[in-house]
Enzyme design. Structure first.
Site, short mmCIF file in Angstrom:
data_model
loop_
_atom_site.label_atom_id
_atom_site.label_comp_id
_atom_site.label_asym_id
_atom_site.label_seq_id
_atom_site.Cartn_x
_atom_site.Cartn_y
_atom_site.Cartn_z
N ASP A 220 0.81 -1.23 0.00
CA ASP A 220 0.00 0.00 0.00
C ASP A 220 0.84 1.27 0.00
O ASP A 220 2.00 1.27 0.41
CB ASP A 220 -0.90 0.03 1.25
CG ASP A 220 -2.07 -0.93 1.13
OD1 ASP A 220 -2.02 -1.82 0.27
OD2 ASP A 220 -3.02 -0.79 1.92
N HIS A 367 3.52 -1.93 3.58
CA HIS A 367 3.53 -0.56 3.05
C HIS A 367 4.87 -0.23 2.40
O HIS A 367 5.89 -0.80 2.75
CB HIS A 367 3.28 0.45 4.19
CG HIS A 367 1.88 0.38 4.72
ND1 HIS A 367 1.51 -0.52 5.68
CD2 HIS A 367 0.77 1.08 4.40
CE1 HIS A 367 0.22 -0.36 5.94
NE2 HIS A 367 -0.25 0.59 5.18
ZN LIG Z 1 -2.76 3.34 3.08
#
Ligand SMILES: [Zn+2]
Length: 396
Positions: A220, A367
């Site tokens: 992400d 992430h």
């Molecule tokens: Zn996010």
């Protein structure tokens, strides 16, 4: 997308809590071999219904014939009733017959609820059974509404929101404002759960795991000029594919990176235009639409590929997210494993949280754009290799 579990349950309660895939009742929810009914439900009805008939018949006989004759005749009379009544009650299938018994005995319980003593106790007990089924029916109706045509539209959801607020108002006018407050607070907490719990399906369906025995890596918050190229190299080395949930503004800032992700065989997912993580849960329908369609536009303009997946910032959807994603042909994807790598830099702990107790079908959330992004990806890739789940790239 999951529809209603075809569990042939008699009562709404079992349809909700005993459905295929539900774990609340564990072994008890396995189907009984004969009739494909739930074993626990079958046991309950086949015990409770004759017992209730015994009580109802016994009450009538004792009243009519006195305690001695009435008491003596209760068992045989109840047996005869139990044998004959099913023809009267009818029902094309076993399931429908049980369902009609549920209704017949509820009518009896309403009629005899003020009888007091043992009869009253049985009547109230059965009304309790009916009440939990009623709650379950409401839950099923809610779910059907939220899945209606795959998406209850924005206008329709606004009507629902107004009706629910109106309900609190009516309760306030009728019973006092304390009750209105209580109703409002209960509805708010249910709403908060639907919005803030990343895997809640209160407001619509979402993909929560893979259907097969592979695992999926999702990355992400990119693209990121430092992390994306290195992550792509790492994934290439292992021959694995991932879904990159990208932010629209960053796609416009780094178009080459977005194109490179597609070129290397990965997928791009929609992660909103600006990643409003503090306010997406309470965003208006119009802002929600701008965020989601804005990201779709950025991805399509720059890569020519239409995204299939949407992930909300920090997983917080709002009441209007589902109709918007469905209208854009997006499916919402949650995750099963996260290590809070966007807020912590303790890589060993993050990897432990991501990898401990993994199961086939897991979806990893990691992430990019963090100081430890590459270490985390490398750790996860090593972990799934050790677990033997890196044999072939995940297909979605
Ligand atoms: Zn996010």
């Amino acid at each position: 997308m999951q529809g209603f579990p075809d569990n042939r349950a008699v009562s709404a309660l079992f349809r909700v809590f005993g459905g295929a895939g539900s774990r609340q009742l564990g072994e008890a929810s396995r189907r009984a071999e004969a009739g494909a009914l739930h074993r626990a439900e079958w046991l309950f009805f086949s015990t409770a219904v004759p017992l209730m008939i015994l009580v109802a018949v016994g009450e009538g006989l004792v009243k009519g014939l006195g305690p001695i004759w009435g008491g003596l005749l209760t068992l045989p009379a109840a047996f005869v009733a139990w044998t004959i009544f099913p023809f009267v009650v009818g029902g094309a299938t076993a399931v429908w017959q049980w369902r009609r018994w549920l209704i017949v005995l509820t009518v009896w319980a309403v009629w005899r609820r003020n009888a007091g003593g043992i009869i009253g106790a049985f009547a109230w007990g059965w009304l309790g059974v009916f009440a939990v089924n009623l709650i379950a029916m409401l839950m099923l109706a809610w779910r059907a509404t939220m899945l209606w045509k795959g998406k209850a539209g924005i206008a329709w959801r606004m009507v629902i929101a107004i009706v629910l607020h109106g309900l609190a108002l009516v309760i306030g006018l009728r019973f006092g404002w304390g009750w209105a407050l209580l109703t409002g607070a209960s509805l708010s907490s249910l709403w908060c759960w639907g919005v803030l719990s990343p895997t809640s399906q209160w407001f619509g369906p979402m993909r929560r795991r893979l259907d097969d025995d592979r695992v999926l890596i999702t990355i992400d918050d990119g693209p990121d000029p430092r992390d994306t190229p290195a992550m792509l190299d790492l994934l290439d080395e292992r021959g694995l594919k991932a879904i990159f949930f990208v932010i629209g503004e960053k796609v416009r800032a780094y178009p080459e990176l977005a194109r490179e992700i597609i070129k290397r065989g990965h997928e791009l997912g929609n992660h909103t235009l600006t990643h409003p993580q503090a306010t997406f849960w309470c965003a208006s329908p119009w802002r929600t639409r701008r965020e989601i369609s804005g990201c779709n536009q950025a991805i399509e303009e720059i890569t020519g590929v239409k995204p299939k997946w949407f992930r909300a910032p920090v997983g917080h959807r709002n009441f209007f997210t589902h109709p918007i994603t469905a209208g854009l042909g997006l499916e919402i994807m949650a995750w099963t494993r996260r290590g809070y790598d966007a807020v912590s830099t303790d890589t060993p702990k993050i990897l432990q949280q991501l990898l401990e107790g993994n199961q086939p079908g897991d979806i990893f959330l990691i992430h990019e754009g963090t100081p430890i992004a590459l270490d985390v990806l490398k750790g996860v890739l090593d972990g799934i290799k050790a677990q033997g789940w890196d044999k072939e790239p995940a297909k979605f």
